[in-house]
Write a protein that holds these residues in place. Sequence first.
Motif, PDB file in Angstrom:
ATOM      1  N   TYR A 298     -14.634   6.716   5.021  1.00  0.00           N
ATOM      2  CA  TYR A 298     -15.798   6.932   4.758  1.00  0.00           C
ATOM      3  C   TYR A 298     -16.619   7.096   6.161  1.00  0.00           C
ATOM      4  CZ  TYR A 298     -19.772   6.603   1.411  1.00  0.00           C
ATOM      5  OH  TYR A 298     -20.772   6.894   0.454  1.00  0.00           O
ATOM      6  N   ILE A 299     -16.435   6.365   7.036  1.00  0.00           N
ATOM      7  CA  ILE A 299     -16.995   6.719   8.291  1.00  0.00           C
ATOM      8  C   ILE A 299     -16.795   8.068   8.777  1.00  0.00           C
ATOM      9  CG2 ILE A 299     -17.031   6.136  10.837  1.00  0.00           C
ATOM     10  CD1 ILE A 299     -16.262   3.154   9.958  1.00  0.00           C
ATOM     11  N   ALA A 300     -15.424   8.604   8.781  1.00  0.00           N
ATOM     12  CA  ALA A 300     -15.273   9.822   9.306  1.00  0.00           C
ATOM     13  C   ALA A 300     -15.899  10.951   8.285  1.00  0.00           C
ATOM     14  CB  ALA A 300     -13.439   9.997   9.297  1.00  0.00           C
ATOM     15  N   TYR A 301     -15.830  10.602   7.073  1.00  0.00           N
ATOM     16  CA  TYR A 301     -16.495  11.702   6.115  1.00  0.00           C
ATOM     17  C   TYR A 301     -17.899  11.739   6.377  1.00  0.00           C
ATOM     18  CZ  TYR A 301     -18.493  12.958   1.320  1.00  0.00           C
ATOM     19  OH  TYR A 301     -19.199  13.354   0.391  1.00  0.00           O
ATOM     20  N   LYS A 360      -6.001   8.331  -4.537  1.00  0.00           N
ATOM     21  CA  LYS A 360      -5.616  10.070  -4.772  1.00  0.00           C
ATOM     22  C   LYS A 360      -6.562  10.967  -4.793  1.00  0.00           C
ATOM     23  CE  LYS A 360      -1.619   7.826  -7.189  1.00  0.00           C
ATOM     24  NZ  LYS A 360      -0.841   7.488  -8.515  1.00  0.00           N
ATOM     25  N   LEU A 361      -7.674  10.769  -5.887  1.00  0.00           N
ATOM     26  CA  LEU A 361      -8.565  11.658  -6.084  1.00  0.00           C
ATOM     27  C   LEU A 361      -9.533  11.829  -4.648  1.00  0.00           C
ATOM     28  CD1 LEU A 361     -10.277  13.613  -7.693  1.00  0.00           C
ATOM     29  CD2 LEU A 361     -11.740  11.501  -8.326  1.00  0.00           C
ATOM     30  N   LEU A 362      -9.545  10.855  -3.815  1.00  0.00           N
ATOM     31  CA  LEU A 362     -10.390  11.098  -2.423  1.00  0.00           C
ATOM     32  C   LEU A 362      -9.664  11.817  -1.458  1.00  0.00           C
ATOM     33  CD1 LEU A 362     -11.685   7.249  -2.109  1.00  0.00           C
ATOM     34  CD2 LEU A 362     -13.075   9.295  -2.430  1.00  0.00           C
ATOM     35  N   SER A 363      -8.586  11.491  -1.134  1.00  0.00           N
ATOM     36  CA  SER A 363      -7.588  12.107  -0.399  1.00  0.00           C
ATOM     37  C   SER A 363      -7.347  13.660  -0.725  1.00  0.00           C
ATOM     38  CB  SER A 363      -6.235  11.517  -0.080  1.00  0.00           C
ATOM     39  OG  SER A 363      -5.427  11.438  -1.358  1.00  0.00           O
ATOM     40  N   CYS A 364      -7.044  13.977  -1.792  1.00  0.00           N
ATOM     41  CA  CYS A 364      -6.928  15.376  -2.477  1.00  0.00           C
ATOM     42  C   CYS A 364      -8.158  16.030  -2.227  1.00  0.00           C
ATOM     43  CB  CYS A 364      -6.509  15.478  -3.643  1.00  0.00           C
ATOM     44  SG  CYS A 364      -4.612  14.684  -4.010  1.00  0.00           S
ATOM     45  N   ALA A 365      -9.169  15.503  -2.770  1.00  0.00           N
ATOM     46  CA  ALA A 365     -10.452  16.463  -2.637  1.00  0.00           C
ATOM     47  C   ALA A 365     -10.982  16.597  -1.451  1.00  0.00           C
ATOM     48  CB  ALA A 365     -11.538  15.629  -3.731  1.00  0.00           C
ATOM     49  N   THR A 366     -10.942  15.568  -0.570  1.00  0.00           N
ATOM     50  CA  THR A 366     -11.373  15.718   0.973  1.00  0.00           C
ATOM     51  C   THR A 366     -10.543  16.745   1.705  1.00  0.00           C
ATOM     52  OG1 THR A 366     -12.127  13.358   0.827  1.00  0.00           O
ATOM     53  CG2 THR A 366     -11.945  14.447   2.932  1.00  0.00           C
ATOM     54  N   PHE A 367      -9.376  16.753   1.527  1.00  0.00           N
ATOM     55  CA  PHE A 367      -8.540  17.492   2.235  1.00  0.00           C
ATOM     56  C   PHE A 367      -8.649  19.120   1.925  1.00  0.00           C
ATOM     57  CE2 PHE A 367      -4.198  20.148   2.681  1.00  0.00           C
ATOM     58  CZ  PHE A 367      -4.012  19.819   4.283  1.00  0.00           C
ATOM     59  N   LEU A 456     -16.760  20.265  14.098  1.00  0.00           N
ATOM     60  CA  LEU A 456     -17.506  19.177  13.156  1.00  0.00           C
ATOM     61  C   LEU A 456     -16.815  19.100  12.142  1.00  0.00           C
ATOM     62  CD1 LEU A 456     -19.467  17.202  12.540  1.00  0.00           C
ATOM     63  CD2 LEU A 456     -20.917  19.001  11.371  1.00  0.00           C
ATOM     64  N   THR A 457     -16.383  20.100  11.230  1.00  0.00           N
ATOM     65  CA  THR A 457     -15.600  20.339  10.135  1.00  0.00           C
ATOM     66  C   THR A 457     -14.320  19.596  10.021  1.00  0.00           C
ATOM     67  OG1 THR A 457     -16.839  22.256   9.375  1.00  0.00           O
ATOM     68  CG2 THR A 457     -14.891  21.829   8.072  1.00  0.00           C
ATOM     69  N   SER A 458     -13.483  19.633  11.119  1.00  0.00           N
ATOM     70  CA  SER A 458     -12.146  19.265  11.424  1.00  0.00           C
ATOM     71  C   SER A 458     -12.079  17.877  11.049  1.00  0.00           C
ATOM     72  CB  SER A 458     -11.733  19.977  12.659  1.00  0.00           C
ATOM     73  OG  SER A 458     -12.127  19.063  13.787  1.00  0.00           O
ATOM     74  N   ILE A 459     -13.295  17.213  11.474  1.00  0.00           N
ATOM     75  CA  ILE A 459     -13.047  15.666  11.222  1.00  0.00           C
ATOM     76  C   ILE A 459     -12.689  15.189   9.830  1.00  0.00           C
ATOM     77  CG2 ILE A 459     -14.316  13.710  11.841  1.00  0.00           C
ATOM     78  CD1 ILE A 459     -15.688  15.064  13.945  1.00  0.00           C
ATOM     79  N   LEU A 460     -13.169  16.282   8.679  1.00  0.00           N
ATOM     80  CA  LEU A 460     -12.850  15.744   7.501  1.00  0.00           C
ATOM     81  C   LEU A 460     -11.523  15.351   7.210  1.00  0.00           C
ATOM     82  CD1 LEU A 460     -15.235  18.301   5.514  1.00  0.00           C
ATOM     83  CD2 LEU A 460     -15.472  15.792   5.556  1.00  0.00           C
ATOM     84  N   PHE A 461     -10.684  16.264   8.132  1.00  0.00           N
ATOM     85  CA  PHE A 461      -9.221  15.850   7.922  1.00  0.00           C
ATOM     86  C   PHE A 461      -8.695  14.437   8.372  1.00  0.00           C
ATOM     87  CE2 PHE A 461      -9.151  20.473   8.414  1.00  0.00           C
ATOM     88  CZ  PHE A 461      -8.719  21.103   7.254  1.00  0.00           C
ATOM     89  N   ALA A 463     -10.720  11.772   7.579  1.00  0.00           N
ATOM     90  CA  ALA A 463     -10.995  11.124   6.668  1.00  0.00           C
ATOM     91  C   ALA A 463      -9.868  11.117   5.274  1.00  0.00           C
ATOM     92  CB  ALA A 463     -12.446  11.479   6.118  1.00  0.00           C
ATOM     93  N   ALA A 464      -9.564  12.442   5.178  1.00  0.00           N
ATOM     94  CA  ALA A 464      -8.312  12.556   4.030  1.00  0.00           C
ATOM     95  C   ALA A 464      -7.039  11.994   4.481  1.00  0.00           C
ATOM     96  CB  ALA A 464      -8.024  14.047   4.083  1.00  0.00           C
ATOM     97  N   VAL A 465      -6.827  11.581   5.628  1.00  0.00           N
ATOM     98  CA  VAL A 465      -5.542  11.098   6.138  1.00  0.00           C
ATOM     99  C   VAL A 465      -5.772   9.337   5.837  1.00  0.00           C
ATOM    100  CG1 VAL A 465      -4.276  10.032   8.265  1.00  0.00           C
ATOM    101  CG2 VAL A 465      -4.898  12.486   7.835  1.00  0.00           C
ATOM    102  N   PHE A 466      -6.907   8.910   6.197  1.00  0.00           N
ATOM    103  CA  PHE A 466      -7.208   7.461   5.785  1.00  0.00           C
ATOM    104  C   PHE A 466      -7.199   7.227   4.220  1.00  0.00           C
ATOM    105  CE2 PHE A 466      -9.574   6.962  10.079  1.00  0.00           C
ATOM    106  CZ  PHE A 466      -8.783   5.857  10.577  1.00  0.00           C
ATOM    107  N   TRP A 467      -7.958   7.858   3.619  1.00  0.00           N
ATOM    108  CA  TRP A 467      -7.662   7.759   2.055  1.00  0.00           C
ATOM    109  C   TRP A 467      -6.444   8.094   1.382  1.00  0.00           C
ATOM    110  CZ3 TRP A 467     -13.103  10.457   1.695  1.00  0.00           C
ATOM    111  CH2 TRP A 467     -13.959   9.779   1.983  1.00  0.00           C
ATOM    112  N   PHE A 468      -5.603   8.893   2.164  1.00  0.00           N
ATOM    113  CA  PHE A 468      -4.062   8.981   1.662  1.00  0.00           C
ATOM    114  C   PHE A 468      -3.476   7.817   2.032  1.00  0.00           C
ATOM    115  CE2 PHE A 468       0.405  10.188   2.450  1.00  0.00           C
ATOM    116  CZ  PHE A 468       0.721  10.843   1.442  1.00  0.00           C
ATOM    117  N   ILE A 469      -3.714   7.115   2.995  1.00  0.00           N
ATOM    118  CA  ILE A 469      -2.987   5.757   3.549  1.00  0.00           C
ATOM    119  C   ILE A 469      -3.213   4.773   2.481  1.00  0.00           C
ATOM    120  CG2 ILE A 469      -2.865   3.857   4.994  1.00  0.00           C
ATOM    121  CD1 ILE A 469      -3.357   5.877   7.290  1.00  0.00           C
ATOM    122  N   GLY A 470      -4.623   4.921   1.878  1.00  0.00           N
ATOM    123  CA  GLY A 470      -5.015   3.742   1.037  1.00  0.00           C
ATOM    124  C   GLY A 470      -4.160   3.835  -0.093  1.00  0.00           C
ATOM    125  N   ILE A 471      -3.726   4.848  -0.709  1.00  0.00           N
ATOM    126  CA  ILE A 471      -2.778   5.065  -2.084  1.00  0.00           C
ATOM    127  C   ILE A 471      -1.694   3.876  -1.734  1.00  0.00           C
ATOM    128  CG2 ILE A 471      -1.487   6.363  -3.377  1.00  0.00           C
ATOM    129  CD1 ILE A 471      -3.020   8.908  -2.176  1.00  0.00           C
TER     130      ILE A 471
END
Length: 509
Positions: A298-301, A360-367, A456-461, A463-471
């Motif tokens: 969420y911080i990176a996002y 799962k929803l967080l990582s896919c949608a953010t990526f 700046l936009t590249s930092i969204l990736f 966030a996707a990695v952190f949320w993928f780990i959360g699965i």
Amino acid sequence: MNLQVILFAFSLIFFFYSSRLLVMFCIINMLNYVDRGAIASNGVNGSRTKCSGGTCSPGSGIQGDFDLNNAEDGVLSSAFMVGLLVASLIFASLAKRYNPFRLIGVGLLVWTIATAGCGASFDFWSITICRMLVGVGEASFISLAAPFIDDNAPVPQKTAWLAMFYMCIPTGIALGYVYGGLVGKTLGWRAAFWGESILMVPFVILGFVIKPLEMKGLSHSGIKEYGQMLNPEVQDQIDNNGTKHVMPGGINDLAGKVPQKFSFSRFAKRLMTEIGLFSKDMKELLQEKVFVTVVLGYIAYNFVIGAYSYWGPKAGQQIYNMTSADLMFGGITIVCGIVGTLAGGFTLDKIGSTIPNAFKLLSCATFLGAIFCFGAFCFKSLYGFIPCFSVGEILVFATQAPVNFVCLHSVMPHLRPLAMAVSTVSIHIFGDVPSSPLVGLLQDKINNWRSTALILTSILFIAAVFWFIGIFVPSVDRFEEEIEHGVPAAERSNLRPLLDDNEEARASD
């Protein structure tokens, strides 16, 4: 004045329906974010005085009146976070001792006064201080509103209700762009702040006059009124578990009426007790691996979203020569924000509101959202940018309800206000607080808004990695677990949603 009367009547009408609390909180949340959008709009924020070839064009808005560079302008956008960061944790701790609903009322009063002060500011430091106080006022609402909504939402629609609440974030920011652009250019940037303050007045009144509700996980022996909140000498004595000590023989009543001499030692002891309880709760909260993982993403996002919301109109105006950047970004954000946030909430309810499904929803949608947003800034044509960026924003905003669902359900019920406060503090102090001035510094250095936006936009990736780990992190939904500081399980099983209008449910209580 007619608009304020209509808003007040609107709130009173909806208060008597099952979703009245959700509606009221949504409007308040929207006004909070209208303020954030307004200060970022070109109509309110403005531009500095520019000189070229011996000819100078006058500046406009806050930046023009106070002659701010981009770094100072970025600091101004984040100033309210200082008050928000400090006060969020304080309000979360006070929620154990005082009714959270009343604390929201106090916060809204501070917010109303502070926004009016922004309109009356006379230099950089005066408006910065007022922006800090805006953050103090917003802190109580940010920490306490989501747990109330989670308590009262129907079980099959919990994430959908959270989606409706968080939908007001992009909607409010977008309306703020439009509101700030129109009011700032016609009546002046000061009038925009005064208008916000007036619009919040009806909800300040409601916060003080509505019968307060109790929050699940927090048990209060009695509702503490404002006199007790402001006068520690006559507060009820409460032990470490939040239980009121009742003194025999009517002494308790007499003690509340007879003024007591202020004692620094008693105050220090009480303060140390509160710090000890807070430290204990923080230790328990930070041991929740699921909560820590979701907040890191969420911080990176929020680092990206915060910079988007502040610099977006200005970047769009410079990259694509938009004549009405405020209206353009406002329109895209309001449509995509509503569609994306609601879609995220309803999708999670549809596939099953569980913590692994949320990740799962967080990582896919953010990526996917990061790919579309990054690609959008690669287009040189405005006609290529708009559709690509719109799809990206829909996907990115789909995370709002799931991420807060995880924050609320990965911790014990009595820790929810603190969890929301820590989440809010973290995403701001490491996210959008530094992002606005850092992006401003980066732009001052490279002087290329397209490159700045791509970096700046590249930092969204991330966030996707952190949320993928959360699965893959072991998780348990703790919403119904036994709590330490609140209502026992046997009593809790008899509780119904506070806003349930079903008469049979009431009869069975």
